[in-house]
Design an enzyme around this catalytic site. Structure first.
Site, mmCIF file in Angstrom:
data_model
loop_
_atom_site.group_PDB
_atom_site.id
_atom_site.type_symbol
_atom_site.label_atom_id
_atom_site.label_comp_id
_atom_site.label_asym_id
_atom_site.label_seq_id
_atom_site.Cartn_x
_atom_site.Cartn_y
_atom_site.Cartn_z
ATOM 1 C CB SER A 1 -0.842 0.004 1.284
ATOM 2 O OG SER A 1 -1.348 1.299 1.553
ATOM 3 C CE1 TYR B 1 -4.077 -2.114 5.074
ATOM 4 C CE2 TYR B 1 -2.966 -0.068 4.492
ATOM 5 C CZ TYR B 1 -3.683 -1.192 4.120
ATOM 6 O OH TYR B 1 -3.999 -1.404 2.802
HETATM 7 N N1 LIG Z 1 -8.624 -0.889 -1.586
HETATM 8 C C1 LIG Z 1 -7.633 -0.044 -1.398
HETATM 9 O O1 LIG Z 1 -7.793 1.182 -1.459
HETATM 10 C C2 LIG Z 1 -6.252 -0.574 -1.126
HETATM 11 C C3 LIG Z 1 -5.183 0.340 -1.127
HETATM 12 C C4 LIG Z 1 -3.902 -0.110 -0.872
HETATM 13 C C5 LIG Z 1 -3.676 -1.438 -0.619
HETATM 14 N N2 LIG Z 1 -4.717 -2.318 -0.609
HETATM 15 C C6 LIG Z 1 -4.402 -3.710 -0.300
HETATM 16 O O2 LIG Z 1 -4.861 -4.521 -1.342
HETATM 17 C C7 LIG Z 1 -5.135 -5.828 -0.831
HETATM 18 C C8 LIG Z 1 -6.517 -6.254 -1.328
HETATM 19 O O3 LIG Z 1 -7.464 -5.376 -0.750
HETATM 20 P P1 LIG Z 1 -8.882 -5.080 -1.412
HETATM 21 O O4 LIG Z 1 -9.005 -3.615 -1.503
HETATM 22 O O5 LIG Z 1 -9.063 -5.910 -2.614
HETATM 23 O O6 LIG Z 1 -9.836 -5.517 -0.215
HETATM 24 P P2 LIG Z 1 -10.991 -6.607 -0.142
HETATM 25 O O7 LIG Z 1 -11.488 -6.514 1.261
HETATM 26 O O8 LIG Z 1 -11.937 -6.442 -1.271
HETATM 27 O O9 LIG Z 1 -10.201 -7.980 -0.351
HETATM 28 C C9 LIG Z 1 -9.367 -8.516 0.633
HETATM 29 C C10 LIG Z 1 -9.566 -10.015 0.641
HETATM 30 O O10 LIG Z 1 -8.639 -10.576 1.588
HETATM 31 C C11 LIG Z 1 -9.320 -11.615 2.259
HETATM 32 N N3 LIG Z 1 -8.708 -11.879 3.549
HETATM 33 C C12 LIG Z 1 -8.652 -11.070 4.638
HETATM 34 N N4 LIG Z 1 -8.056 -11.696 5.645
HETATM 35 C C13 LIG Z 1 -7.729 -12.940 5.191
HETATM 36 C C14 LIG Z 1 -7.107 -14.072 5.781
HETATM 37 N N5 LIG Z 1 -6.725 -14.057 7.063
HETATM 38 N N6 LIG Z 1 -6.928 -15.179 5.037
HETATM 39 C C15 LIG Z 1 -7.351 -15.215 3.740
HETATM 40 N N7 LIG Z 1 -7.957 -14.187 3.131
HETATM 41 C C16 LIG Z 1 -8.148 -13.058 3.854
HETATM 42 C C17 LIG Z 1 -10.736 -11.103 2.429
HETATM 43 O O11 LIG Z 1 -11.641 -12.168 2.712
HETATM 44 C C18 LIG Z 1 -10.975 -10.439 1.091
HETATM 45 O O12 LIG Z 1 -11.537 -11.337 0.160
HETATM 46 C C19 LIG Z 1 -5.034 -5.723 0.685
HETATM 47 O O13 LIG Z 1 -3.807 -6.248 1.113
HETATM 48 C C20 LIG Z 1 -5.093 -4.238 0.946
HETATM 49 O O14 LIG Z 1 -4.406 -3.872 2.115
HETATM 50 C C21 LIG Z 1 -5.994 -1.917 -0.854
#
Ligand SMILES: NC(=O)c1ccc[n+]([C@@H]2O[C@H](COP(=O)([O-])OP(=O)(O)OC[C@H]3O[C@@H](n4cnc5c(N)ncnc54)[C@H](O)[C@@H]3O)[C@@H](O)[C@H]2O)c1
Length: 257
Positions: free
Chosen positions: A149, A162
């Protein structure tokens, strides 16, 4: 036509939603086979259905990335059922509300909960995948893509667990690039800025938040999950054959400000 990942098997953690789901679809669109891992079993099945609807194959792996035995078993199952592992994308992660408090108010329990999934979960995926990713000299390289991130790059706006977890993910990725580059493994880290997924759902719905977001992102819009997934797909493919050890913001320019 070579679509870039023809018949390559790619493990995608967090594949049940958001960026992970979009990555599984991108892998399939490039001719690869995504092994979709998520603790949300329903999300895994939904993503697999989206992949198979395109005519591609997918493996469903309901598992918790923080559970060492489950991760070892899931990766062994991938290799025994699909015959190989060519790439890994670690997108599983959480963004915990109480973690957003000032650091002195964050409990150890909250801090450890975020670390156990975002950082330790990434470590476990990499640890158990690496023996399958290592290539003999001259063999085709394999590729690890971690999702951190912009929290890994700046001290502003996120929780302490985080931020620490994502900084750890970026550092760990560089370590893998150095330790395993000589064994044919490339490792790169994507640092998304704001992305429209269930994790951030509704965060920019009101006028004030939208105006703040437009000031913070030079391109003026949040990313769609597919715009992060396409960079992951590129990094997985041989088009990125000489790219390793990089921590790459995909953030509409927000960290350039
Ligand atoms: N959405 C944003 O703005 C953003 C920005 C920067 C980084 N990210 C990172 O991108 C990645 C994906 O996030 P996203 O936005 O798609 O969110 P999301 O919530 O749509 O997807 C995250 C997925 O991870 C799964 N998950 C969580 N804990 C878990 C575990 N213990 N074991 C297995 N699966 C698990 C959840 O069930 C979910 O399906 C994350 O690491 C997040 O930190 C997201």
């Amino acid at each position: 036509m070579d679509r870039g990942l023809e018949d390559r098997v790619v493990l995608v953690t967090g594949g049940g939603s958001g960026i992970g789901r979009a990555t599984a679809l991108d892998v399939a669109a490039r001719g690869g086979v995504p092994a979709i891992l998520d603790r949300d079993a329903k999300g895994v099945t939904e993503t697999a259905a989206l992949v198979t609807a395109t005519g591609a194959h997918a493996l469903e792996l309901p598992a918790d990335v923080a559970d060492e035995d489950a991760m070892r078993d899931a990766i062994e199952r991938t290799v025994s059922e699909l015959g190989r592992l060519n790439g890994v994308v670690t997108a599983a992660g959480i963004f915990d509300g109480p973690d957003l408090q000032p650091l002195a108010d964050v409990t150890l329990e909250t801090f450890n909960r975020v670390l156990s999934i975002n950082l330790t979960g990434t470590f476990l995926a990499i640890k158990y995948a690496l023996p399958h990713l290592v290539r003999s000299e001259g063999g085709e390289r394999s590729s690890l893509v971690t999702i951190a991130s912009t929290a890994a790059l700046r001290g502003h706006g996120f929780g302490s667990g985080y931020t620490a977890s994502k900084g750890g993910v970026a550092a760990l990725t560089k370590l893998v690039a150095v330790q395993y580059g000589p064994h044919g493994v490339r490792a790169n880290c994507i640092c998304p800025g704001a992305v429209d997924t269930p994790m951030t759902n509704g965060a920019w719905d009101d006028d004030a938040s939208r105006a703040r977001m437009k000031r913070a992102i030079p391109l003026g819009v949040v990313a769609q999950a597919a715009e992060i997934a396409s960079v992951a797909g590129f990094l997985l493919s041989a088009d990125a054959n000489h790219v390793t050890g990089q921590v790459m913001a995909v953030d509409g320019g927000s960290t350039a400000i």
